[in-house]
Design a protein around this motif. Structure first.
Motif, short mmCIF file in Angstrom:
data_model
loop_
_atom_site.label_atom_id
_atom_site.label_comp_id
_atom_site.label_asym_id
_atom_site.label_seq_id
_atom_site.Cartn_x
_atom_site.Cartn_y
_atom_site.Cartn_z
N ALA A 141 0.85 -1.21 0.00
CA ALA A 141 0.00 0.00 0.00
C ALA A 141 0.88 1.25 0.00
CB ALA A 141 -0.93 -0.01 1.22
N TYR A 142 1.96 1.25 0.78
CA TYR A 142 2.89 2.39 0.78
C TYR A 142 3.38 2.65 -0.65
CZ TYR A 142 3.78 2.01 5.94
OH TYR A 142 3.70 1.99 7.31
N ARG A 143 3.85 1.55 -1.29
CA ARG A 143 4.41 1.69 -2.63
C ARG A 143 3.35 2.20 -3.61
NH1 ARG A 143 6.11 -3.77 -5.41
NH2 ARG A 143 3.86 -3.96 -5.16
N ALA A 144 2.15 1.62 -3.56
CA ALA A 144 1.10 2.01 -4.51
C ALA A 144 0.74 3.49 -4.36
CB ALA A 144 -0.14 1.14 -4.29
N ARG A 145 0.66 3.97 -3.12
CA ARG A 145 0.28 5.37 -2.92
C ARG A 145 1.39 6.32 -3.40
NH1 ARG A 145 -3.36 6.44 -4.25
NH2 ARG A 145 -3.53 8.47 -3.20
N ILE A 146 2.64 5.94 -3.16
CA ILE A 146 3.75 6.79 -3.62
C ILE A 146 3.74 6.88 -5.14
CG2 ILE A 146 6.28 6.99 -3.78
CD1 ILE A 146 6.41 5.79 -0.93
N ILE A 147 3.57 5.73 -5.81
CA ILE A 147 3.57 5.71 -7.28
C ILE A 147 2.41 6.57 -7.80
CG2 ILE A 147 3.18 4.21 -9.30
CD1 ILE A 147 4.83 2.06 -7.76
N ASP A 148 1.25 6.44 -7.18
CA ASP A 148 0.08 7.22 -7.64
C ASP A 148 0.32 8.72 -7.45
OD1 ASP A 148 -2.54 7.62 -8.60
OD2 ASP A 148 -3.26 7.87 -6.55
N LEU A 149 0.83 9.10 -6.28
CA LEU A 149 0.99 10.55 -5.99
C LEU A 149 2.14 11.17 -6.78
CD1 LEU A 149 0.17 10.17 -2.24
CD2 LEU A 149 -1.01 11.76 -3.78
N GLU A 150 3.08 10.33 -7.24
CA GLU A 150 4.17 10.85 -8.06
C GLU A 150 3.61 11.44 -9.36
OE1 GLU A 150 7.46 8.16 -8.48
OE2 GLU A 150 8.78 9.75 -9.19
N GLY A 151 2.42 10.96 -9.77
CA GLY A 151 1.78 11.47 -10.98
C GLY A 151 1.24 12.89 -10.82
N ASP A 152 1.11 13.35 -9.59
CA ASP A 152 0.60 14.71 -9.35
C ASP A 152 1.78 15.68 -9.40
OD1 ASP A 152 -0.31 17.14 -8.25
OD2 ASP A 152 -1.77 16.11 -6.98
N LYS A 153 1.82 16.45 -10.45
CA LYS A 153 2.99 17.29 -10.72
C LYS A 153 3.24 18.38 -9.66
CE LYS A 153 4.12 15.29 -14.63
NZ LYS A 153 4.03 13.90 -14.11
N ARG A 154 2.23 18.66 -8.84
CA ARG A 154 2.42 19.69 -7.81
C ARG A 154 3.24 19.14 -6.63
NH1 ARG A 154 -3.64 20.45 -6.40
NH2 ARG A 154 -3.29 18.22 -6.45
N MET A 155 3.29 17.80 -6.50
CA MET A 155 3.91 17.21 -5.31
C MET A 155 5.40 16.96 -5.50
SD MET A 155 1.32 17.21 -3.49
CE MET A 155 -0.44 17.35 -3.79
N ARG A 156 6.13 17.18 -4.43
CA ARG A 156 7.58 16.95 -4.42
C ARG A 156 7.96 15.72 -3.62
NH1 ARG A 156 11.48 21.13 -4.99
NH2 ARG A 156 11.17 21.98 -7.08
N TYR A 157 7.16 15.44 -2.58
CA TYR A 157 7.62 14.44 -1.62
C TYR A 157 6.42 13.75 -0.96
CZ TYR A 157 10.72 12.23 1.67
OH TYR A 157 11.44 11.29 2.35
N VAL A 158 6.58 12.45 -0.71
CA VAL A 158 5.57 11.73 0.08
C VAL A 158 6.21 11.24 1.37
CG1 VAL A 158 4.16 9.64 0.23
CG2 VAL A 158 4.04 11.06 -1.80
N LEU A 159 5.64 11.68 2.47
CA LEU A 159 6.12 11.30 3.79
C LEU A 159 5.15 10.27 4.36
CD1 LEU A 159 8.39 12.21 5.75
CD2 LEU A 159 6.72 13.71 6.80
N ILE A 160 5.66 9.08 4.69
CA ILE A 160 4.81 8.06 5.32
C ILE A 160 5.37 7.81 6.71
CG2 ILE A 160 4.08 5.65 5.25
CD1 ILE A 160 4.02 5.83 2.23
N PHE A 161 4.48 7.89 7.69
CA PHE A 161 4.95 7.72 9.07
C PHE A 161 3.87 7.04 9.90
CE2 PHE A 161 2.50 11.27 10.93
CZ PHE A 161 2.20 12.00 9.79
N LYS A 162 4.29 6.64 11.09
CA LYS A 162 3.39 5.92 11.96
C LYS A 162 3.61 6.40 13.39
CE LYS A 162 2.45 1.23 13.41
NZ LYS A 162 1.01 1.47 13.48
N ASN A 163 2.51 6.65 14.09
CA ASN A 163 2.58 7.00 15.51
C ASN A 163 1.95 5.85 16.28
OD1 ASN A 163 3.34 9.55 14.48
ND2 ASN A 163 1.23 10.27 14.55
N HIS A 164 2.73 5.15 17.06
CA HIS A 164 2.18 4.03 17.84
C HIS A 164 2.15 4.42 19.31
CE1 HIS A 164 1.48 -0.15 19.10
NE2 HIS A 164 2.36 0.08 20.04
N GLY A 165 0.95 4.46 19.89
CA GLY A 165 0.81 4.82 21.30
C GLY A 165 0.59 6.31 21.45
N GLU A 166 -0.12 6.67 22.50
CA GLU A 166 -0.53 8.07 22.69
C GLU A 166 0.67 9.01 22.84
OE1 GLU A 166 -3.93 10.17 25.28
OE2 GLU A 166 -4.13 8.01 25.04
#
Ligand SMILES: [Zn+2]
Ligand SMILES: [Zn+2]
Length: 349
Positions: A141-166
């Motif tokens: 899913a990470y890979r698919a979303r990055i590939i899809d968003l790379e098609g949007d010429k306005r975007m420079r970077y995709v940041l994927i992160f995770k917060n576990h715990g409050e």
């Protein structure tokens, strides 16, 4: 969380420089830390209504991606990973960048994408408790979303992160999710790494990440886990106790080029290190993020060696001690647990 070092014997600290960022860290010489000094309470999930649980699909915006069984229908149950836009986004996908200035200050519209990746349809499981094929789906899913968003010429970077715990910032839901933000600018933290990697490559014609990885695999004193395609270790200049990085063993600047075999290997090592963390420290809160290269657009302002000089990786930062005035003011960090000790605690012989 306050922390006490029972039985810790401190001699002389060291100042260590992080080669990837140029950041200095003060590392205590605390050879006798015990993992039991850091035990955390079991992560408790709330029982409130959750829009990311299976059968509650109608409570989120329509999905932008899902891995689901062939008999299921879009926005219905029967999925293993589901990606939806954030219903209260920090950045919006509609509109133009509208770059302008206010005196000395640059500004632009809050254009970007803000998505939530539900890692599992079940509310009661954490990422490290999923089956390997399920974690592989999260990586896909990470890979698919990055590939899809790379098609949007306005975007420079995709940041994927995770917060576990409050304590790591997971305030809004206790469902196991990753977050994604597509940005019209490259984050400063990434830019610093890119420039240092470029300078090193200019000098040595080698990737700094490949070089450090070879050294860590040889020395092994900071190594936490390893398989055919990935290695996990505690960085030499770890900012915080039990900090970890995961590097692919073969050089690649772009996460989106991960091979099907590497997907399975990454799922395996991710689960291994997160389970070690959980076993050793008892469910500590942590942040995890992907450090990928920016999208390389023609006339994008980036250099042409970026494919050779940058090496994507994952960072995992347990939230065990908080940054204080010293860290904010100096940009230095004080780490009470040497990474060699952390690696030893996480990989009992
Ligand atoms: Zn849920
Ligand atoms: Zn490399």
């Amino acid at each position: 969380m306050a922390m006490e070092f029972i039985g810790a014997e401190t001699r002389m600290s060291q100042m260590r420089k992080d080669v990837f960022t140029g950041r200095w860290v003060i590392v205590a010489d605390t050879a006798t830390v015990r993992p039991t000094d850091f035990r955390f309470k079991k992560f408790v999930r709330d029982a409130a209504f959750c829009p990311f649980c299976e059968t509650n699909e109608a409570s989120t915006p329509p999905e932008v991606f899902a891995i689901r069984s062939s008999r299921s229908s879009v926005n219905g149950p029967g999925w293993s990973v589901r990606v939806v836009p954030n219903s209260n986004p920090r950045l919006r996908v509609e509109g133009e960048l509208g770059r302008s200035s206010e005196g000395f200050h640059d500004l632009m519209n809050g254009v970007g994408a803000h998505e939530i990746i539900a890692e599992t349809p079940r509310h009661d499981l954490s990422l490290h408790e999923l089956e390997l094929h399920e974690i592989s789906d999260v990586v896909r899913a990470y890979r698919a979303r990055i590939i899809d968003l790379e098609g949007d010429k306005r975007m420079r970077y995709v940041l994927i992160f995770k917060n576990h715990g409050e304590e790591a910032g997971a305030h809004t839901t206790s469902h196991s999710i990753s977050r994604l933000m597509a940005l019209a600018v490259t984050p400063r933290a990434v830019k610093t790494k890119l420039m240092i990697a470029r300078d090193y490559f200019g000098l040595k014609e080698r990737c700094i990440y490949c070089d450090v990885l070879q050294q860590e695999l040889k020395g092994r004193k900071r190594l936490i886990a390893e398989n055919d395609n990935f290695a996990a270790f505690a960085p030499f200049a770890s900012r915080f106790p039990f900090e970890m990085v995961i590097f692919p063993k073969s050089h690649s600047s772009a996460f989106s080029r991960i091979s099907p075999e590497q997907v399975g290997s990454l799922a395996q090592i991710l689960r291994a290190v997160l389970q070690k963390l959980d076993r050793t420290l008892g469910s500590p809160p942590y942040n995890l993020w992907l450090q990928d290269r920016p999208f390389l657009r023609p006339r994008g302002g980036y250099w042409n060696t970026i494919e050779d000089d940058f090496h994507w990786h994952i960072e995992i930062l347990p939230q065990i001690v908080r940054a204080t005035g010293f860290e904010w003011a100096s940009g230095f960090f004080y780490n009470p647990v040497p990474p060699e000790t952390a690696a030893r605690c996480l990989s009992p012989a």
